[in-house]
Motif scaffolding. Sequence first.
Motif, PDB file in Angstrom:
ATOM      1  N   LEU A 118       0.833  -1.196   0.000  1.00 31.95           N
ATOM      2  CA  LEU A 118       0.000   0.000   0.000  1.00 31.95           C
ATOM      3  C   LEU A 118       0.876   1.258   0.000  1.00 31.95           C
ATOM      4  CD1 LEU A 118      -2.858   1.192   0.158  1.00 31.95           C
ATOM      5  CD2 LEU A 118      -2.651   1.109   2.660  1.00 31.95           C
ATOM      6  N   GLY A 119       0.820   2.013  -1.108  1.00 31.74           N
ATOM      7  CA  GLY A 119       1.559   3.261  -1.205  1.00 31.74           C
ATOM      8  C   GLY A 119       3.037   3.109  -1.490  1.00 31.74           C
ATOM      9  N   LEU A 120       3.514   1.873  -1.681  1.00 32.55           N
ATOM     10  CA  LEU A 120       4.940   1.647  -1.926  1.00 32.55           C
ATOM     11  C   LEU A 120       5.126   0.833  -3.200  1.00 32.55           C
ATOM     12  CD1 LEU A 120       6.175   0.539   1.631  1.00 32.55           C
ATOM     13  CD2 LEU A 120       6.112   2.854   0.681  1.00 32.55           C
ATOM     14  N   ASP A 121       6.024   1.291  -4.069  1.00 35.76           N
ATOM     15  CA  ASP A 121       6.405   0.441  -5.187  1.00 35.76           C
ATOM     16  C   ASP A 121       7.641  -0.355  -4.783  1.00 35.76           C
ATOM     17  OD1 ASP A 121       8.604   2.128  -5.410  1.00 35.76           O
ATOM     18  OD2 ASP A 121       7.811   3.226  -7.133  1.00 35.76           O
ATOM     19  N   ARG A 122       8.215  -1.085  -5.712  1.00 35.35           N
ATOM     20  CA  ARG A 122       9.311  -1.987  -5.359  1.00 35.35           C
ATOM     21  C   ARG A 122      10.570  -1.241  -4.925  1.00 35.35           C
ATOM     22  NH1 ARG A 122      10.693  -6.570  -9.671  1.00 35.35           N
ATOM     23  NH2 ARG A 122      11.933  -4.921 -10.660  1.00 35.35           N
ATOM     24  N   LEU A 123      10.700   0.026  -5.336  1.00 34.98           N
ATOM     25  CA  LEU A 123      11.902   0.784  -5.003  1.00 34.98           C
ATOM     26  C   LEU A 123      11.940   1.262  -3.558  1.00 34.98           C
ATOM     27  CD1 LEU A 123      12.312   2.988  -8.205  1.00 34.98           C
ATOM     28  CD2 LEU A 123      13.576   0.921  -7.582  1.00 34.98           C
ATOM     29  N   ARG A 124      10.785   1.424  -2.938  1.00 36.77           N
ATOM     30  CA  ARG A 124      10.726   2.006  -1.597  1.00 36.77           C
ATOM     31  C   ARG A 124      11.037   0.960  -0.534  1.00 36.77           C
ATOM     32  NH1 ARG A 124       7.346   6.454  -1.059  1.00 36.77           N
ATOM     33  NH2 ARG A 124       7.860   6.346   1.164  1.00 36.77           N
ATOM     34  N   SER A 125      11.984   1.266   0.358  1.00 39.43           N
ATOM     35  CA  SER A 125      12.409   0.314   1.386  1.00 39.43           C
ATOM     36  C   SER A 125      11.855   0.634   2.764  1.00 39.43           C
ATOM     37  CB  SER A 125      13.940   0.259   1.459  1.00 39.43           C
ATOM     38  OG  SER A 125      14.496  -0.198   0.250  1.00 39.43           O
ATOM     39  N   ALA A 126      11.805   1.895   3.128  1.00 40.71           N
ATOM     40  CA  ALA A 126      11.436   2.281   4.488  1.00 40.71           C
ATOM     41  C   ALA A 126      10.012   1.829   4.819  1.00 40.71           C
ATOM     42  CB  ALA A 126      11.550   3.793   4.643  1.00 40.71           C
ATOM     43  N   GLY A 127       9.854   1.119   5.950  1.00 41.59           N
ATOM     44  CA  GLY A 127       8.540   0.715   6.440  1.00 41.59           C
ATOM     45  C   GLY A 127       7.897  -0.407   5.680  1.00 41.59           C
ATOM     46  N   ARG A 128       8.650  -1.062   4.837  1.00 39.58           N
ATOM     47  CA  ARG A 128       8.055  -2.083   3.976  1.00 39.58           C
ATOM     48  C   ARG A 128       7.464  -3.241   4.783  1.00 39.58           C
ATOM     49  NH1 ARG A 128       8.427  -1.918  -1.286  1.00 39.58           N
ATOM     50  NH2 ARG A 128       7.762  -3.746  -2.477  1.00 39.58           N
ATOM     51  N   ASP A 129       8.151  -3.643   5.854  1.00 36.29           N
ATOM     52  CA  ASP A 129       7.698  -4.807   6.619  1.00 36.29           C
ATOM     53  C   ASP A 129       6.489  -4.525   7.487  1.00 36.29           C
ATOM     54  OD1 ASP A 129       9.122  -3.134   8.254  1.00 36.29           O
ATOM     55  OD2 ASP A 129      10.081  -4.740   9.387  1.00 36.29           O
ATOM     56  N   THR A 130       6.129  -3.251   7.626  1.00 32.11           N
ATOM     57  CA  THR A 130       4.954  -2.904   8.435  1.00 32.11           C
ATOM     58  C   THR A 130       3.821  -2.320   7.581  1.00 32.11           C
ATOM     59  OG1 THR A 130       5.898  -0.705   8.915  1.00 32.11           O
ATOM     60  CG2 THR A 130       6.335  -2.478  10.499  1.00 32.11           C
ATOM     61  N   THR A 131       3.994  -2.343   6.277  1.00 30.77           N
ATOM     62  CA  THR A 131       2.994  -1.809   5.360  1.00 30.77           C
ATOM     63  C   THR A 131       2.148  -2.942   4.785  1.00 30.77           C
ATOM     64  OG1 THR A 131       4.449   0.021   4.737  1.00 30.77           O
ATOM     65  CG2 THR A 131       2.643  -0.494   3.225  1.00 30.77           C
ATOM     66  N   PRO A 132       0.825  -2.804   4.768  1.00 32.99           N
ATOM     67  CA  PRO A 132      -0.029  -3.882   4.248  1.00 32.99           C
ATOM     68  C   PRO A 132       0.219  -4.182   2.784  1.00 32.99           C
ATOM     69  CG  PRO A 132      -1.323  -2.263   5.478  1.00 32.99           C
ATOM     70  CD  PRO A 132       0.034  -1.673   5.296  1.00 32.99           C
ATOM     71  N   PHE A 133      -0.016  -5.426   2.418  1.00 27.38           N
ATOM     72  CA  PHE A 133      -0.050  -5.787   1.008  1.00 27.38           C
ATOM     73  C   PHE A 133      -1.317  -5.211   0.380  1.00 27.38           C
ATOM     74  CE2 PHE A 133       2.782  -9.108   2.559  1.00 27.38           C
ATOM     75  CZ  PHE A 133       3.714  -9.211   1.526  1.00 27.38           C
ATOM     76  N   LEU A 134      -1.197  -4.732  -0.841  1.00 28.68           N
ATOM     77  CA  LEU A 134      -2.339  -4.286  -1.635  1.00 28.68           C
ATOM     78  C   LEU A 134      -2.559  -5.320  -2.738  1.00 28.68           C
ATOM     79  CD1 LEU A 134      -4.439  -2.116  -2.505  1.00 28.68           C
ATOM     80  CD2 LEU A 134      -2.634  -1.151  -3.958  1.00 28.68           C
TER      81      LEU A 134
END
Length: 472
Positions: A118-134
């Motif tokens: 959610l709100g992150l493409d593959r390039l974004r690293s910060a907070g990835r493990d706490t961000t829901p899957f879309l």
Amino acid sequence: MSALDNLPVAVIGAGPVGLAAAARLHERGLPFVVLEAGHAAGAAVREWGHVRLFSPWRYNIDPAARLILDEAGWIAPDPQALPTGAELVDDYLQPLAQSPQLKPHLRYGARVEAISRLGLDRLRSAGRDTTPFLIRLATGDELLARAVIDASGTWRTPNVLGASGLPARGEADVAAYLEHALPDVLGTDRERFAGRHTLVVGAGHSAANTLLVLADLATQQPGTQVSWAIRADAPTRTYGGGSADALPARGALGSRLREHVDAGRIRLLTGVSVHTLTPADGRVAVVVRRADGTEETVLADRVVAATGFRPDHSITAELRLDLDPTMGATRALAPLIDPNEHSCGTVPPHGVDELTHPEPGYHAVGAKSYGRAPTFLMATGYEQVRSVVAALAGDWAAARDVQLDLPETGVCNSNPVDPAAGDGCCGSTPSVEPPARGLATGISGGLLGTPLNLVALDAVPADAQAGGCCAS
């Protein structure tokens, strides 16, 4: 509390492994949703419902699913009997999907089109493990998930006929003459094969199944001809371990095929690859090429592409997957299942550690987890999801206590020798050292062209059926 805590785990696919994952999630008290592209559980299995598995029921029922069914008063099938695909659906998958524990969580007609964060493409690293899957569906609907268990399988993405991994020349132009693996030769598809010449391409169990029923049809319908093309110089892998196979029906599959070839009822072309396909007055001219450059043209009415399957990773293009360049499986799993390396049908048991990608919370399981490796068994998928779900629940001791006991094939996957010659099973030893955990045996001997190991309805002699032989 994490933003993920109240979100479900999304399971993609309501086949045997997907529903086993759902049963394990229920067992662990984790919220979940099952997204199935078809309109009922086991939709893909239903397409090969006329085929009988060569594993008995005892290998085909997940323990957590069994608990749910037993609670509803389910009458279990004979554990030694061999179900058809249709019986697997009707007697197991459908009752499981209709159970009150799973039914509210299943969504049909829900084909997954893409998975991201959610709100992150593959390039974004910060907070990835706490961000829901879309998860985006083909309908345009979207939903959020804390984790994804991808059990979507490989049935919809068969390999091409061309030996280089690319379509053979003209393959797209003769689509009207081509058949998917495991056509219902003696049933609904009979008219397309009766009295005609069929070329079967492939060396796995799906090819063997089709060849056996075509040979049967040839005894019933005059003019029915059967040819078989393989890339190997000999069909040893397809013939399998014979009486050395711990599953008699699997051994009988190859033994009967050998009899038909030796008797001339099936014409075998070895050491060839499909080079060109051309329409020819209502038939198809198939040019096969040998390693020395010589060619032969086979004029056929139908061509069955029993060449195996490959995973479709396009829905995860925005996730961080670390795929082995050869197998298309995780890098940890690939060397354990590579048919170029392991031998005698032995594969180490594996679970969450071998199935983990750099993308936290995403796991491909079941046939899809094996990438292009042709050796997957249902029972393997059941142990995979048990381990993955235990990890999602935070029970790492259970997640890493991976055990699997499968029947040996009696044939090697590398440098096989002919068991009929009395030379034993293996001509080589594994070049990859298995982990220290217990060894799992019986990952389908030979090259397998289907996501499950199968045996044709008429492929097992009556005495073998009575003995209750077999594994999916």
